[in-house]
Each structure stands twice: as C-alpha cells, then as structure tokens.
Motif scaffolding. Structure first.
Motif, PDB file in Angstrom:
ATOM      1  N   GLY A  20       1.965 -45.837  -3.659  1.00  0.00           N
ATOM      2  CA  GLY A  20       2.565 -46.081  -2.343  1.00  0.00           C
ATOM      3  C   GLY A  20       3.755 -47.034  -2.416  1.00  0.00           C
ATOM      4  O   GLY A  20       4.079 -47.710  -1.449  1.00  0.00           O
ATOM      5  N   THR A  21       4.424 -47.070  -3.580  1.00  0.00           N
ATOM      6  CA  THR A  21       5.583 -47.966  -3.744  1.00  0.00           C
ATOM      7  C   THR A  21       6.728 -47.532  -2.834  1.00  0.00           C
ATOM      8  O   THR A  21       7.316 -48.338  -2.118  1.00  0.00           O
ATOM      9  N   SER A  53      10.612 -42.684 -10.724  1.00  0.00           N
ATOM     10  CA  SER A  53      11.038 -42.778 -12.125  1.00  0.00           C
ATOM     11  C   SER A  53      11.968 -41.623 -12.451  1.00  0.00           C
ATOM     12  O   SER A  53      12.963 -41.794 -13.154  1.00  0.00           O
ATOM     13  N   LYS A  67       7.736 -39.995  -9.233  1.00  0.00           N
ATOM     14  CA  LYS A  67       8.887 -39.464  -8.477  1.00  0.00           C
ATOM     15  C   LYS A  67      10.107 -40.379  -8.585  1.00  0.00           C
ATOM     16  O   LYS A  67      11.206 -39.934  -8.918  1.00  0.00           O
TER      17      LYS A  67
HETATM   18  N1  LIG Z   1       3.482 -43.032 -19.338  1.00  0.00           N
HETATM   19  C1  LIG Z   1       4.332 -42.727 -18.402  1.00  0.00           C
HETATM   20  N2  LIG Z   1       4.370 -43.412 -17.261  1.00  0.00           N
HETATM   21  C2  LIG Z   1       5.233 -43.069 -16.318  1.00  0.00           C
HETATM   22  C3  LIG Z   1       6.143 -42.002 -16.472  1.00  0.00           C
HETATM   23  N3  LIG Z   1       6.873 -41.873 -15.343  1.00  0.00           N
HETATM   24  C4  LIG Z   1       6.452 -42.850 -14.511  1.00  0.00           C
HETATM   25  N4  LIG Z   1       5.466 -43.580 -15.088  1.00  0.00           N
HETATM   26  C5  LIG Z   1       4.763 -44.725 -14.511  1.00  0.00           C
HETATM   27  O1  LIG Z   1       4.007 -44.302 -13.389  1.00  0.00           O
HETATM   28  C6  LIG Z   1       3.966 -45.331 -12.400  1.00  0.00           C
HETATM   29  C7  LIG Z   1       4.444 -44.767 -11.048  1.00  0.00           C
HETATM   30  O2  LIG Z   1       5.799 -44.410 -11.149  1.00  0.00           O
HETATM   31  P1  LIG Z   1       6.725 -44.223  -9.894  1.00  0.00           P
HETATM   32  O3  LIG Z   1       7.997 -43.629 -10.385  1.00  0.00           O
HETATM   33  O4  LIG Z   1       6.807 -45.474  -9.106  1.00  0.00           O
HETATM   34  O5  LIG Z   1       5.884 -43.148  -9.091  1.00  0.00           O
HETATM   35  P2  LIG Z   1       6.125 -42.583  -7.616  1.00  0.00           P
HETATM   36  O6  LIG Z   1       5.668 -41.177  -7.612  1.00  0.00           O
HETATM   37  O7  LIG Z   1       7.509 -42.855  -7.168  1.00  0.00           O
HETATM   38  O8  LIG Z   1       5.098 -43.458  -6.797  1.00  0.00           O
HETATM   39  P3  LIG Z   1       5.064 -43.769  -5.222  1.00  0.00           P
HETATM   40  O9  LIG Z   1       6.421 -44.169  -4.793  1.00  0.00           O
HETATM   41  O10 LIG Z   1       4.099 -44.899  -5.122  1.00  0.00           O
HETATM   42  O11 LIG Z   1       4.574 -42.547  -4.544  1.00  0.00           O
HETATM   43  C8  LIG Z   1       4.830 -46.448 -12.927  1.00  0.00           C
HETATM   44  O12 LIG Z   1       4.043 -47.431 -13.490  1.00  0.00           O
HETATM   45  C9  LIG Z   1       5.707 -45.778 -13.958  1.00  0.00           C
HETATM   46  O13 LIG Z   1       6.123 -46.644 -14.976  1.00  0.00           O
HETATM   47  C10 LIG Z   1       6.100 -41.276 -17.715  1.00  0.00           C
HETATM   48  O14 LIG Z   1       6.838 -40.339 -17.981  1.00  0.00           O
HETATM   49  N5  LIG Z   1       5.166 -41.676 -18.623  1.00  0.00           N
END
Ligand SMILES: Nc1nc2c(ncn2[C@@H]2O[C@H](COP(=O)(O)OP(=O)(O)OP(=O)(O)O)[C@@H](O)[C@H]2O)c(=O)[nH]1
Ligand SMILES: [Mg+2]
Length: 476
Positions: free
Chosen positions: A252-253, A234, A232
C-alpha cells in the motif's frame, strides 16, 4: 486575396531563449512596421522574401537590434502582407515589440487567427490547418510525421477523390431525373448501390482511424496495476531510469497515481503507476484504488503485475475482472520478481532468461504449482532481467494500435463528420435498392457531400471555424 485588419502576436514560446519571433499580418502592416523599424531600407520599399537588419524603436527608445522578414501578399503564410520580427528572446523585449506594434495600429491576434487567415485565403484547407495544430502539439515523432503528411495534403487528396466519385454518381442521378420522361438509365442500379456502399465503407474506415490517431496525438497509455507490493512502482522507476515513485516493502505504498511519459522507439508512451488493488479500510487507499479504475478507462494496454513468488496464478482473479471491465484495452499479466524463484520451485532455471536478448515471451515454464506458466512476460527489476523484452512488447503493441493511420490524424470533428456522411450514404443506398425515385438518393448523396466538404472546409461557417481555431494558441 482577402486582407483583414492588421494583427500581431509573439509566435515563439515564452521564457528565456536565444530568439523570439513576432508576427505581424494584414492591411497596411508594412507602414505599421516602418514606424518602429529603422534599417538601411524601409520595409515598405523592400521586395518580398528579404530579410532586413535594423533597430526596433518604441516611443523614442531603442528596444533591440532586430531582423525583419518581409513577405508580400499572396506569398506568405496568411496570404496577406506579413512582417516577422526576430528579436532577442526573453520575457521583456518581445512583449515591448508587440506593444509598440499595437500602438502603431495593429491589434493583438486571437488564438489561431494567422492560420484562420491562411484558410480564408485558401493557403490551407481545414484538415491542413488542423495538421498545423497537431505538429505543434505532437508528442511523438510518429505522430508529428503523420501530421506533416496531412499538412502536405495527403488527407485532402483522399477526400477530394471521394468527393469526386460521389459528385459523379450524384450528377448521373440528377441527369437521369432531367430525362425522366424518356426513361433513360445512365447507370445500372446494382452498380450504383455497390459504389455508394464502397464510399460508405471508406468513410467508416477513415472514421475508425480516430482511436489510433488519438494514440499518435497524445501517446499510447499503459496502466500498471496489480495487488500491493507486486513491484509496480519498481517497474515504473526502471522504465524511467530514475527514482520517480517511492518503493517499499510495505503493502500500500502508492496511494495516488503517478503518470510519466517516455519515448519508446518512435512512440510516446504514457505510463501510469497505480495504487495496489486490495480490499482496504484506509479511506485514502480506497480513493486511490477508485482513481486507478477511472484512469484505466483511458489505457490502451493494462499490465497486471503478479509477484511470481506468490504463485503464477496469484493474480488470475484480478486479470479476469479487468479483462471483463476494460474490454477495449489489452490486459496482460507480467510475472515479477523472478529472481526470487529458485530451482527448487520447480521452475526450470535454465529456461529463465539470462540477461537481455532472449525472447523470453515464448518460453514455456512450469509454475511452482506444477502447471505451466505458458507464454508470458517475466521480469526481475532487481536483476534487470526482462526489461528490454517488456519495452519491445509495449512498442509492438503501440505500433500495432496505430497501424491503420498513414497520412492523417483523424480528430473527433472529422470522425463525427465521416460517420454522418456514412449514414447518409447508407440511406442513399437503401433508396436505390428500394427502387425509389432518384431524387431521394440524390438528396442523401448531396448531404454526404456536404459533410465531407465540412471536413476540408469547402463548406464552412463561423461556428465551424471557431471550433477548429479556438484550440490553437496565440501566434499560430
Ligand atoms: N526481489 C525482488 N524484489 C523486488 C523486485 N521488484 C520490486 N521488489 C520489491 O518489492 C517491494 C514492493 O515494491 P514496489 O515497487 O513498492 O511495489 P508496488 O506494487 O508499487 O507496491 P504498492 O505501491 O504498495 O502497491 C519492494 O521491497 C521492492 O524492493 C524484484 O524484481 N525482485
Ligand atoms: Mg507502488
């Protein structure tokens, strides 16, 4: 023209700037201006629509070199005599100018007081005055242009037409009443009922544009939700083109929510990144999840991000519960991290979009579980795939949400009056259909007319004006 006591205020935003404008309007404002201004000619002796150049003085002290725009009543924004001083911007000079004008006999203007005077002098009706506020606060070009059409009288004309039609019907009914002894029917009752019905539908149609108007006014809100680590934050960063949110492989970041507004096409889009949904024992994370739920109530589009490497249907339970809970919004699933899918995952790689430009939303993909993924949104932030399509999707959704709005931004006040008018019209129609005496329908029609008059300000009182102008800033 009505002329009120002289008022003044800074009309430009505070802070360092090239110029600042100070507005002065009302009774004897030229004489007041002349006590502070020294130029080749006095302001009092100048014709309307001239610009003078000179020095602004306060208590024997020259403050700045200024311009003075002279407008003579009724040819001014407020309809009164107006002088607008242009001085150098910054925090000090403009305030000194205002202070000097107050010492010379003016008083500080209330919020929206200039526009209120324009209304009282019939320079603008209320919907146009409200359009001024909407232009000032516009967050998107689409919203600003719509408000401009409203300022030019688009909405005023529509309401005038509606009012005219209702006045005609009302007139016929009342005329019939005058001739009630002779039993003359000036308008067929079925036709009458139908015309009232049409007017009612029109009021409701206008009122229903309120939701889309709000989107134009404050932006189209998109919530990004999903289980932890779905990608999300990202996505938020990729949409913004900068590292706004912390991204990490730790689930859970994001605990709080992060909100940013960006322009997609002609629309302002508010993006909200939220804490990942999961059962958690961490009190802060739980609070974040609860906060996310409250925020989603304001969202027009909810994107549920699903980590496709976990399986295409991994987030199905979440999608289902969100659709149930937020029925007003569109809830869409987005498959993320598609770069992690390999040919061996039975996802056919050739069908995955290579780079930008392909309409990936119509691709049919079998999922690792063997079942088709069907149509949908696919994304790899890592390999920058699918971003353009996702932006297009958001823009299309935002555009279709505002399609109904053409020449007016219907605000809550107007929508409520239109709904009240519609319910009076429903009563009028019922009275006609029941064959009741014309008196009853006429009373209801008059009531509807009154509500419509309140929208434009044909019918007004202090309370109505205050509710409109209190939202303005000082100097407007
Ligand atoms: N391979 C790959 N990894 C990804 C991609 N998008 C995000 N990631 C990885 O997935 C992990 C989680 O990404 P976040 O963007 O922090 O995910 P989030 O949904 O915000 O996570 P929370 O805030 O913890 O709920 C990180 O290590 C990112 O680098 C993608 O398109 N491809
Ligand atoms: Mg996050």
């Amino acid at each position: 023209m009505l002329t009120f006591d002289p008022i003044c205020a800074i009309a430009t935003p505070p802070g360092a700037a090239g110029l600042a404008i100070i507005r002065l309007s009302g009774d004897s404002c030229f004489a007041i201006a002349d006590t502070c201004f020294r130029g080749k000619t006095s302001i009092e002796a100048s014709r309307s629509h001239t610009i003078l150049y000179g020095t602004f003085w306060s208590g024997g002290q020259a403050i700045d070199q200024v311009t003075a725009f002279v407008y003579r009543a009724p040819h001014s924004y407020t309809g009164e005599d107006v002088v607008e001083f242009g001085c150098h911007g910054g925090t000090i000079v403009a305030h000194e100018v205002v202070q000097a004008l107050i010492e010379a006999g003016a008083r500080h203007a209330e919020p929206g007081e200039f526009t209120k005077r324009a209304f009282l002098n019939r320079k603008l009706d209320l919907t146009q005055a409200e359009a001024v506020g909407d232009i000032i606060h516009a967050v998107s070009t689409h919203g600003s242009h719509t408000a401009a059409r409203q300022l030019m009288g688009g909405f005023t004309r529509r309401l005038a037409e509606l009012r005219e039609k209702l006045l005609e019907l009302c007139g016929l009914l009342e005329l019939e009443l005058d001739f009630s002894q002779e039993d003359i029917e000036l308008i067929d009752k079925t036709v009458l009922a139908h015309r009232i019905h049409e007017a009612r539908e029109y009021c409701l149609e206008l009122a229903s544009a309120h939701r889309s108007s709000e989107i134009l006014r404050s932006g189209f809100s998109v919530g990004i939700v999903g289980y932890p680590n779905a990608g999300k934050s990202s996505l938020l960063n990729a949409l913004l083109g900068k590292n706004r949110a912390i991204v990490s492989e730790i689930a859970g970041t994001t605990r709080d929510y992060i909100e940013e507004t960006l322009q997609i096409g002609s629309m302002a889009v508010r993006i909200i990144d939220t804490a990942g949904f999961r059962a958690s024992s961490d009190v802060i994370e739980v609070a974040g999840i609860q906060l996310a739920e409250t925020l989603l109530e304001e969202c027009h589009l909810i994107l549920v991000l699903n980590d496709s490497s976990e399986g295409a249907e991994h987030s199905e339970p979440l999608v289902r519960s969100l659709r149930e809970k937020f029925s007003e919004a569109r809830v869409e699933c987005v498959q993320t991290k598609i770069d992690l899918l390999k040919a061996s995952d039975t996802l056919i790689p050739t069908l995955l979009p290579e780079g930008e430009g392909q309409d990936f939303m119509t691709l049919q993909k079998p999922s690792p579980s063997g079942r088709g993924l069907g149509e949908g949104l696919y994304l790899s932030v890592k390999e920058e795939r699918g971003m353009k399509e996702l932006k297009h999707f958001i823009e299309r959704e935002a555009q279709s949400a505002v399609q109904t709005v053409s020449d007016a931004l219907i605000n809550a006040r107007q929508a409520s009056l239109l709904t009240q008018a519609a319910s009076s019209l429903a009563k009028a129609r019922e009275a006609v259909q029941m064959g009741a005496s014309n008196e009853f329908a006429a009373i209801d029609l008059r009531e509807a007319l009154k509500r419509i008059g309140e929208i434009t300000g044909e019918v007004w009182n202090e309370e109505i004006l205050n509710s409109v102008f209190a939202k303005f800033c000082i100097g407007k």
